[in-house]
Design a protein around this motif. Sequence first.
Motif, short mmCIF file in Angstrom:
data_model
loop_
_atom_site.label_atom_id
_atom_site.label_comp_id
_atom_site.label_asym_id
_atom_site.label_seq_id
_atom_site.Cartn_x
_atom_site.Cartn_y
_atom_site.Cartn_z
N LEU A 98 12.89 1.14 3.33
CA LEU A 98 14.24 0.79 2.89
C LEU A 98 15.03 0.05 3.97
O LEU A 98 16.16 -0.37 3.74
CB LEU A 98 15.01 2.05 2.46
N VAL A 99 14.44 -0.09 5.16
CA VAL A 99 15.08 -0.93 6.19
C VAL A 99 14.19 -2.12 6.56
O VAL A 99 14.58 -3.28 6.42
CB VAL A 99 15.47 -0.15 7.47
N LEU A 100 12.98 -1.82 7.02
CA LEU A 100 12.09 -2.87 7.52
C LEU A 100 11.79 -3.92 6.45
O LEU A 100 11.80 -5.12 6.73
CB LEU A 100 10.77 -2.23 7.98
N GLU A 101 11.50 -3.46 5.25
CA GLU A 101 11.02 -4.36 4.19
C GLU A 101 12.09 -4.57 3.12
O GLU A 101 11.78 -4.64 1.93
CB GLU A 101 9.72 -3.79 3.59
N MET A 105 -1.72 3.10 10.54
CA MET A 105 -1.80 2.52 9.19
C MET A 105 -0.69 1.52 8.98
O MET A 105 -0.91 0.43 8.45
CB MET A 105 -1.60 3.64 8.16
N VAL A 106 0.53 1.91 9.36
CA VAL A 106 1.68 1.04 9.15
C VAL A 106 1.47 -0.30 9.85
O VAL A 106 1.66 -1.36 9.25
CB VAL A 106 2.97 1.72 9.67
N PHE A 107 1.04 -0.26 11.11
CA PHE A 107 0.99 -1.50 11.89
C PHE A 107 -0.32 -2.27 11.68
O PHE A 107 -0.30 -3.50 11.62
CB PHE A 107 1.25 -1.22 13.37
N ASN A 108 -1.46 -1.58 11.56
CA ASN A 108 -2.66 -2.32 11.17
C ASN A 108 -2.51 -2.85 9.75
O ASN A 108 -3.08 -3.87 9.38
CB ASN A 108 -3.92 -1.46 11.29
N GLY A 109 -1.71 -2.13 8.95
CA GLY A 109 -1.46 -2.52 7.56
C GLY A 109 -0.66 -3.80 7.42
O GLY A 109 -0.54 -4.35 6.33
N MET A 110 -0.10 -4.30 8.53
CA MET A 110 0.62 -5.59 8.47
C MET A 110 -0.34 -6.77 8.59
O MET A 110 0.04 -7.92 8.42
CB MET A 110 1.66 -5.66 9.59
N GLY A 111 -1.59 -6.47 8.94
CA GLY A 111 -2.59 -7.54 9.06
C GLY A 111 -3.35 -7.72 7.76
O GLY A 111 -3.03 -7.09 6.74
N PRO A 119 4.56 -4.38 22.94
CA PRO A 119 3.70 -3.53 22.11
C PRO A 119 3.65 -4.04 20.66
O PRO A 119 2.60 -4.08 20.04
CB PRO A 119 4.37 -2.16 22.16
N PHE A 120 4.81 -4.42 20.13
CA PHE A 120 4.88 -4.95 18.77
C PHE A 120 4.83 -6.47 18.90
O PHE A 120 5.82 -7.13 19.13
CB PHE A 120 6.21 -4.48 18.14
N GLN A 121 3.62 -7.03 18.80
CA GLN A 121 3.42 -8.44 19.16
C GLN A 121 3.95 -9.40 18.12
O GLN A 121 4.39 -10.49 18.43
CB GLN A 121 1.91 -8.68 19.32
N TRP A 156 0.82 -1.23 0.00
CA TRP A 156 0.00 0.00 0.00
C TRP A 156 0.85 1.26 0.00
O TRP A 156 0.35 2.35 -0.26
CB TRP A 156 -0.97 -0.01 1.18
N ARG A 157 2.15 1.13 0.35
CA ARG A 157 3.04 2.30 0.31
C ARG A 157 4.38 1.87 -0.26
O ARG A 157 4.65 0.66 -0.36
CB ARG A 157 3.22 2.92 1.70
N VAL A 158 5.21 2.83 -0.64
CA VAL A 158 6.57 2.50 -1.08
C VAL A 158 7.23 1.71 0.05
O VAL A 158 7.21 2.15 1.20
CB VAL A 158 7.38 3.80 -1.34
C1 OVM Z 1 9.73 1.40 8.62
C2 OVM Z 1 9.13 0.73 9.83
C3 OVM Z 1 7.79 0.73 9.99
C4 OVM Z 1 7.21 0.09 11.06
C5 OVM Z 1 7.98 -0.54 11.99
C6 OVM Z 1 9.31 -0.53 11.85
C7 OVM Z 1 9.43 -1.73 13.89
C8 OVM Z 1 9.91 0.10 10.76
O1 OVM Z 1 8.99 2.05 7.89
O2 OVM Z 1 10.91 1.27 8.40
O3 OVM Z 1 10.08 -1.15 12.77
#
Ligand code: OVM
Length: 397
Positions: free
Chosen positions: A86-89, A170-176, A284-286, A81-83
């Motif tokens: 460059l680290v997480l994904e 959005m970022v974290f609900n977006g992982m579901g 928090p980040f389950q 849903w977003r670019v």
């Molecule tokens: C990121 C990102 C987004 C969510 C979590 C995260 C827990 C990183 O955009 O790099 O690390």
Amino acid sequence: MTTIAQDIPATPIDPFSNEYLLSPYAFHTELRELGPVSYLTKWDSYVVSQYQYVKEVLDQPSVFCSGAGVGISNFKKEPPWRVPSLVLETDPPDHTRNRAVISKTLSPIVLRNLKIQFEAEANLLIDRLLEKRTFDAVTDLAEAFPLKVFADAIGIIPENRENLILYGNMVFNGMGPKNELFLEAMSHAAAVNPWVMHACQRENLSKTGLGIQIYDAVDSGIFTEMEATTLVRSFLSAGIDTTAHAISNAIHSFISFPDQWAKLKANPLLAKSAFEEILRFESPFQTFFRTTTSEANLGGCVIPPNEKVMVILASGNRDPLKWDHPDVFDISRVTVGHLGFGAGIHGCVGQMLARAEVEMLLQVMAKKVASFRFTGEPKRLLHNTLRGFEKLPIELI
Ligand code: OVM
């Protein structure tokens, strides 16, 4: 040594049902008892919940990759849903280079100076809240603190910072999966996304914050301007909601376990280890996902290539094979090896910053707040990835 292939049990457990999200721990126990790996029939995903195997997944990033997304969706099958981050994904070698640029901004000397600012801001905030006495600890404390100190540290414009909460959502609900929670979070996208990208641009960052330093890598030819903007976005995606929920969970845990609050008050320097225990006890980040790049063997369970694997950090953090009395909140416990910040090459790059924030806040609270109580029912947050509260009405005494 050859391991004999074991059957992977299928389970009807739905880790995105309301029942699970409100009360995940009994489900975690069930999942751990199914073995190293099980298969979520409802979502066509594998799941790993025992401490040992959560670690094994995170320690093999070339087999369990992040480049196909760390949510349930496989970027090779559907567009994100977003670019992508460059680290997480992202996987090595790009990940290694990009993470180093972020890491460089978080040197020990920088953190030491930030800690002084965090302490000063914690004093101001707690003094204000002591005067106010009754308030919602989610908005007025847990969100207010990182929205002030973390966003200041990055150098974000002061106007409309509440957008950062909506963005993190959005970022974290977006992982579901694309459920109600996902759609509700995304309904703010049109207003929030442009604000976030605007805030991350070079000309809108303060000259003295950490964000602008990412643009040094543009000047030295490592990144394009757009890549730098996307990297600054990572600070904002990862650094607000996570910390805010940790603070909410801390307040809730301390009110629920008054003996632990008494222990902290008797020795405010325990704030540091208290934070680690909060991350273990109520991560928090389950959870997040990886994707197999090849056939993967976990304890004899063979997962085919290009499959999503759900990794439940919060379950590893309560695995009785790793922890004595895992369901007991004990701020003086040895928490070394907890998975609250993840582990391995993707382990939280901002963890020292998060620690500095919450340690200072808890320390100031331990010195200034005698005790606190709920003035209404705490309301758990329904969220695809994060564990926290929607409302925590409290009174400071
Ligand atoms: C990121 C990102 C987004 C969510 C979590 C995260 C827990 C990183 O955009 O790099 O690390």
